[in-house]
Design a protein around this motif. Sequence first.
Motif, PDB file in Angstrom:
ATOM      1  N   SER A   1      -2.079 -10.221   3.698  1.00  0.00           N
ATOM      2  CA  SER A   1      -0.841  -9.439   3.593  1.00  0.00           C
ATOM      3  C   SER A   1       0.018  -9.899   2.416  1.00  0.00           C
ATOM      4  O   SER A   1       0.817  -9.135   1.890  1.00  0.00           O
ATOM      5  N   GLN A   2      -0.158 -11.142   1.980  1.00  0.00           N
ATOM      6  CA  GLN A   2       0.629 -11.649   0.854  1.00  0.00           C
ATOM      7  C   GLN A   2      -0.126 -11.566  -0.464  1.00  0.00           C
ATOM      8  O   GLN A   2       0.348 -12.044  -1.480  1.00  0.00           O
ATOM      9  N   VAL A   3      -1.335 -10.996  -0.413  1.00  0.00           N
ATOM     10  CA  VAL A   3      -2.140 -10.916  -1.630  1.00  0.00           C
ATOM     11  C   VAL A   3      -2.184  -9.478  -2.150  1.00  0.00           C
ATOM     12  O   VAL A   3      -2.152  -9.234  -3.350  1.00  0.00           O
ATOM     13  N   ILE A   4      -2.225  -8.498  -1.263  1.00  0.00           N
ATOM     14  CA  ILE A   4      -2.227  -7.090  -1.656  1.00  0.00           C
ATOM     15  C   ILE A   4      -0.940  -6.779  -2.428  1.00  0.00           C
ATOM     16  O   ILE A   4       0.100  -7.388  -2.174  1.00  0.00           O
ATOM     17  N   GLU A   5      -1.039  -5.855  -3.377  1.00  0.00           N
ATOM     18  CA  GLU A   5       0.169  -5.461  -4.110  1.00  0.00           C
ATOM     19  C   GLU A   5       0.469  -4.001  -3.889  1.00  0.00           C
ATOM     20  O   GLU A   5      -0.423  -3.169  -4.069  1.00  0.00           O
ATOM     21  N   PRO A   6       1.679  -3.603  -3.496  1.00  0.00           N
ATOM     22  CA  PRO A   6       2.774  -4.515  -3.120  1.00  0.00           C
ATOM     23  C   PRO A   6       2.444  -5.283  -1.835  1.00  0.00           C
ATOM     24  O   PRO A   6       1.639  -4.819  -1.035  1.00  0.00           O
ATOM     25  N   ASN A   7       3.073  -6.427  -1.654  1.00  0.00           N
ATOM     26  CA  ASN A   7       2.834  -7.251  -0.457  1.00  0.00           C
ATOM     27  C   ASN A   7       3.140  -6.440   0.799  1.00  0.00           C
ATOM     28  O   ASN A   7       4.047  -5.621   0.831  1.00  0.00           O
ATOM     29  N   LEU A   8       2.330  -6.689   1.825  1.00  0.00           N
ATOM     30  CA  LEU A   8       2.382  -5.879   3.040  1.00  0.00           C
ATOM     31  C   LEU A   8       3.455  -6.352   4.025  1.00  0.00           C
ATOM     32  O   LEU A   8       3.486  -7.523   4.416  1.00  0.00           O
ATOM     33  N   THR A   9       4.343  -5.435   4.412  1.00  0.00           N
ATOM     34  CA  THR A   9       5.270  -5.704   5.511  1.00  0.00           C
ATOM     35  C   THR A   9       4.434  -5.851   6.781  1.00  0.00           C
ATOM     36  O   THR A   9       3.488  -5.085   6.996  1.00  0.00           O
ATOM     37  N   THR A  10       4.750  -6.830   7.600  1.00  0.00           N
ATOM     38  CA  THR A  10       3.910  -7.078   8.767  1.00  0.00           C
ATOM     39  C   THR A  10       4.718  -7.749   9.875  1.00  0.00           C
ATOM     40  O   THR A  10       5.916  -7.982   9.727  1.00  0.00           O
ATOM     41  N   VAL A  11       4.062  -8.036  10.999  1.00  0.00           N
ATOM     42  CA  VAL A  11       4.727  -8.724  12.101  1.00  0.00           C
ATOM     43  C   VAL A  11       4.088 -10.101  12.241  1.00  0.00           C
ATOM     44  O   VAL A  11       2.873 -10.214  12.386  1.00  0.00           O
TER      45      VAL A  11
END
Lengths: 343, 343
Positions: free
Chosen positions: B283-293
Amino acid sequence: MEKEVTIYDIAKILEISPATVSRALNDHPAINSKTKVLISAKAMEMGYRSNTFASNLRRRSTNTLGVIVPRLNSHFMSAVLAGMEQEANESGYNLLISQSLESAKKEISNAKTMFNSRVDGLMASVAYDTETFEHFENFIKKGVPVLFFDRIIDHPKCSGVAIDNVLAGYEVTSHLISQGCRRIMHVTGNLKRNVYSGRLKGFQNAVLEHGLKLDDDLVVVTDLSQEAGKFVAQRISEMEFQPDGIFISNDLCAVTCMKALKEKGYLIPDDIAVVGFNNDPVSQVIEPNLTTVYYPGQQMGEVAVRSLINHLKGTQPIDVSETIILRSELIIRGSSTKMAVSY
Amino acid sequence: MEKEVTIYDIAKILEISPATVSRALNDHPAINSKTKVLISAKAMEMGYRSNTFASNLRRRSTNTLGVIVPRLNSHFMSAVLAGMEQEANESGYNLLISQSLESAKKEISNAKTMFNSRVDGLMASVAYDTETFEHFENFIKKGVPVLFFDRIIDHPKCSGVAIDNVLAGYEVTSHLISQGCRRIMHVTGNLKRNVYSGRLKGFQNAVLEHGLKLDDDLVVVTDLSQEAGKFVAQRISEMEFQPDGIFISNDLCAVTCMKALKEKGYLIPDDIAVVGFNNDPVSQVIEPNLTTVYYPGQQMGEVAVRSLINHLKGTQPIDVSETIILRSELIIRGSSTKMAVSY
């Protein structure tokens, strides 16, 4: 706690002999299948537990394999464990799992627990700082086979499952050189561990073979964490003679390094080509996608358990050690492709 | 196999009484520490194994906790197991681990193995298609506590550890609405499982509360695999009325969907805002970074083991069931930030 249900209790209720109950539950051919179904159903209803535990004590076997890993929460290790569990389960073995958290001290304590739990065999991938073999010696003395995987200790009485780390390191480095890299940095882990010393050896072989210079400044020993990836990017930006390629022995660390380099304005792969290791899912998410080495984790777990069970069953003699080498594979992606690749 | 070393063998060699050996090995205060060190060293040298196994049989306790998970190779589950192992290890318990591979049939077989191995307690996160509770019933009958985590079965005799899935689903959906989304798709897993039905409920609550319309076309049940992510992107591209936001109950699936949408020319978050679930490293590597829980996996593992051990020690009464709810947390990143967020 309630009293344990025995075959005598079942026999009494069904008004048949305990011998018949015992035979039925052990699937003896002398008992017809209708009776077997009836007895099994009653046994289950009454909460009968097969006497695996007591009979294990008699047989001195627990049908349990112990596993000690550095960390449970790594993509690679969870693939290994998935393979181990599947293979063990299919062969009727249970897995007792513990983690050393990269500490030799905890590994010694884990080994002691496994020993006292009388595992039939032990599989271990050793911690960063393990220096001694003593904690595995007791297993050997008892004839309990010990098998190392991934991070192995070379010992005449133990088998091992690994990849050819020297070859993998050589292939990565040769690929970077084929892309025009002339000053390659290698980011690695504790060189006491075969996986890291082997890849470094392969790196050095490739550099020398192509007539390039080995430079101590270009070998960086870290813990291969995400923080280490940021640290490496910072260090590169401060170097007078910067590398044009990096080979990092872990994908998560490599991806973090790439992100930090991109933030500092470096173009990947034009300014610096990057290669990781493991084929973690993040390698296909970072842009450009990360060139990496496919490490057959699930297969390694399956092979380790199968080999250990073969030892236990006597299919393989218990005191012959062997090292099984699995194939790794270089996967070339955008992070290192400076020019059309021809192999 | 070599004969087992007993305290009598150690006593004979050291020419002291077996009682002294036994006391020394059990750290009895009547024995001075010099003697203890001497005896322990000899015991270790001779390969003595403490009689945990035999004494467990007498005490009807194995100091072993069983764990059944859907899959070992998931980022979330490996975090849970890391937490469980750490907590169990510190309390002197071993972990017997197996995976159902999302199959109720294998889960039933795993439960049987755990039952026959006489685990002191069982922790389970149930498979996609588990419909019955029968395979856990035997444990309850024997007074062996069963605790469910993550994917739980609501049963009066079992405890559970979970997050508030309804709240988490509500928070994700409300966030998307606050970003201007009016037509939100929800991609989920098998609705038999509390985690998915709960998040769907939260999604529906938020949609209705904000006066938007519930549309059956916008709830897609999948296996949340990476393939499912590609499938969803394809389906969206073929829809007449396309969504402007997606809430996907798994990060790896969400990331694959985002990649596929980007390849089709969609701008994230402008055309479609995306939110995942779990806070997986991808989730922190994809661009844009993925909003998540953020899902507290390690903590969930620790809490589950601690709760089970407290039951076993009698600190918590064994037949009182409770559900422990851990806090999850919405982490807002670029994949869903269409406008400045104010909370």
